[in-house]
Design a protein around this motif. Structure first.
Motif, PDB file in Angstrom:
ATOM      1  N   ARG A  13      12.552  34.480  79.894  1.00  0.00           N
ATOM      2  CA  ARG A  13      11.704  33.533  79.154  1.00  0.00           C
ATOM      3  C   ARG A  13      10.562  33.080  80.056  1.00  0.00           C
ATOM      4  O   ARG A  13      10.780  32.680  81.187  1.00  0.00           O
ATOM      5  CB  ARG A  13      12.537  32.351  78.692  1.00  0.00           C
ATOM      6  CG  ARG A  13      13.665  32.780  77.776  1.00  0.00           C
ATOM      7  CD  ARG A  13      14.355  31.599  77.118  1.00  0.00           C
ATOM      8  NE  ARG A  13      15.625  31.945  76.522  1.00  0.00           N
ATOM      9  CZ  ARG A  13      15.810  32.706  75.445  1.00  0.00           C
ATOM     10  NH1 ARG A  13      14.786  33.247  74.853  1.00  0.00           N
ATOM     11  NH2 ARG A  13      17.024  32.937  74.973  1.00  0.00           N
ATOM     12  N   TYR A  14       9.346  33.152  79.507  1.00  0.00           N
ATOM     13  CA  TYR A  14       8.144  32.853  80.280  1.00  0.00           C
ATOM     14  C   TYR A  14       7.258  31.835  79.566  1.00  0.00           C
ATOM     15  O   TYR A  14       6.153  32.146  79.145  1.00  0.00           O
ATOM     16  CB  TYR A  14       7.324  34.122  80.517  1.00  0.00           C
ATOM     17  CG  TYR A  14       8.010  35.125  81.398  1.00  0.00           C
ATOM     18  CD1 TYR A  14       7.997  34.992  82.774  1.00  0.00           C
ATOM     19  CD2 TYR A  14       8.681  36.202  80.842  1.00  0.00           C
ATOM     20  CE1 TYR A  14       8.619  35.910  83.587  1.00  0.00           C
ATOM     21  CE2 TYR A  14       9.302  37.136  81.646  1.00  0.00           C
ATOM     22  CZ  TYR A  14       9.268  36.982  83.011  1.00  0.00           C
ATOM     23  OH  TYR A  14       9.890  37.894  83.807  1.00  0.00           O
ATOM     24  N   GLY A  15       7.709  30.622  79.413  1.00  0.00           N
ATOM     25  CA  GLY A  15       6.896  29.532  78.864  1.00  0.00           C
ATOM     26  C   GLY A  15       5.931  29.949  77.777  1.00  0.00           C
ATOM     27  O   GLY A  15       6.334  30.323  76.695  1.00  0.00           O
ATOM     28  N   ILE A  16       4.637  29.956  78.094  1.00  0.00           N
ATOM     29  CA  ILE A  16       3.618  30.241  77.075  1.00  0.00           C
ATOM     30  C   ILE A  16       3.613  31.696  76.605  1.00  0.00           C
ATOM     31  O   ILE A  16       3.091  31.994  75.548  1.00  0.00           O
ATOM     32  CB  ILE A  16       2.202  29.842  77.547  1.00  0.00           C
ATOM     33  CG1 ILE A  16       1.783  30.673  78.754  1.00  0.00           C
ATOM     34  CG2 ILE A  16       2.125  28.366  77.848  1.00  0.00           C
ATOM     35  CD1 ILE A  16       0.328  30.490  79.152  1.00  0.00           C
ATOM     36  N   GLY A  18       6.363  33.450  76.001  1.00  0.00           N
ATOM     37  CA  GLY A  18       7.528  33.680  75.153  1.00  0.00           C
ATOM     38  C   GLY A  18       8.632  34.436  75.862  1.00  0.00           C
ATOM     39  O   GLY A  18       8.685  34.497  77.092  1.00  0.00           O
ATOM     40  N   GLU A  61      14.516  36.606  87.260  1.00  0.00           N
ATOM     41  CA  GLU A  61      13.790  36.463  86.002  1.00  0.00           C
ATOM     42  C   GLU A  61      14.652  36.837  84.804  1.00  0.00           C
ATOM     43  O   GLU A  61      14.495  36.291  83.732  1.00  0.00           O
ATOM     44  CB  GLU A  61      12.543  37.339  86.022  1.00  0.00           C
ATOM     45  CG  GLU A  61      11.568  36.947  87.112  1.00  0.00           C
ATOM     46  CD  GLU A  61      10.425  37.930  87.258  1.00  0.00           C
ATOM     47  OE1 GLU A  61      10.433  38.983  86.595  1.00  0.00           O
ATOM     48  OE2 GLU A  61       9.516  37.638  88.039  1.00  0.00           O
TER      49      GLU A  61
END
Length: 72
Positions: A13-16, A18, A61
């Motif tokens: 999951r990578y914030g902005i 998604g 990650e």
């Protein structure tokens, strides 16, 4: 766990940006190495990882996904 198995699923999951999903499609070296197809939330193929399970998992990650995530 430093091994892959075919069908194993991962999520990052990578914030902005998604979520991205990885699915192991091929293994070698008794699961120590493999090929992971990486898709976005819409199921579009974004990338492919080929390498050691240890390196993939130690990146921090990627986390093992539960079985409710969509398959590609």
């Amino acid at each position: 766990m430093k091994y892959f198995s075919v069908g194993q699923r991962w999520v990052a999951r990578y914030g902005i940006f998604g979520a991205f999903f990885g699915e192991v499609i091929e293994i070698s070296g008794e699961g120590r190495y493999g090929v992971v197809v990486i898709t976005d939330e819409c199921g579009n193929e974004m990338d492919e990882y080929t390498g050691s399970a240890s390196e993939f998992q130690s990146s921090g990650e990627w986390q093992l996904a539960d079985h409710s995530l969509p398959r590609r």
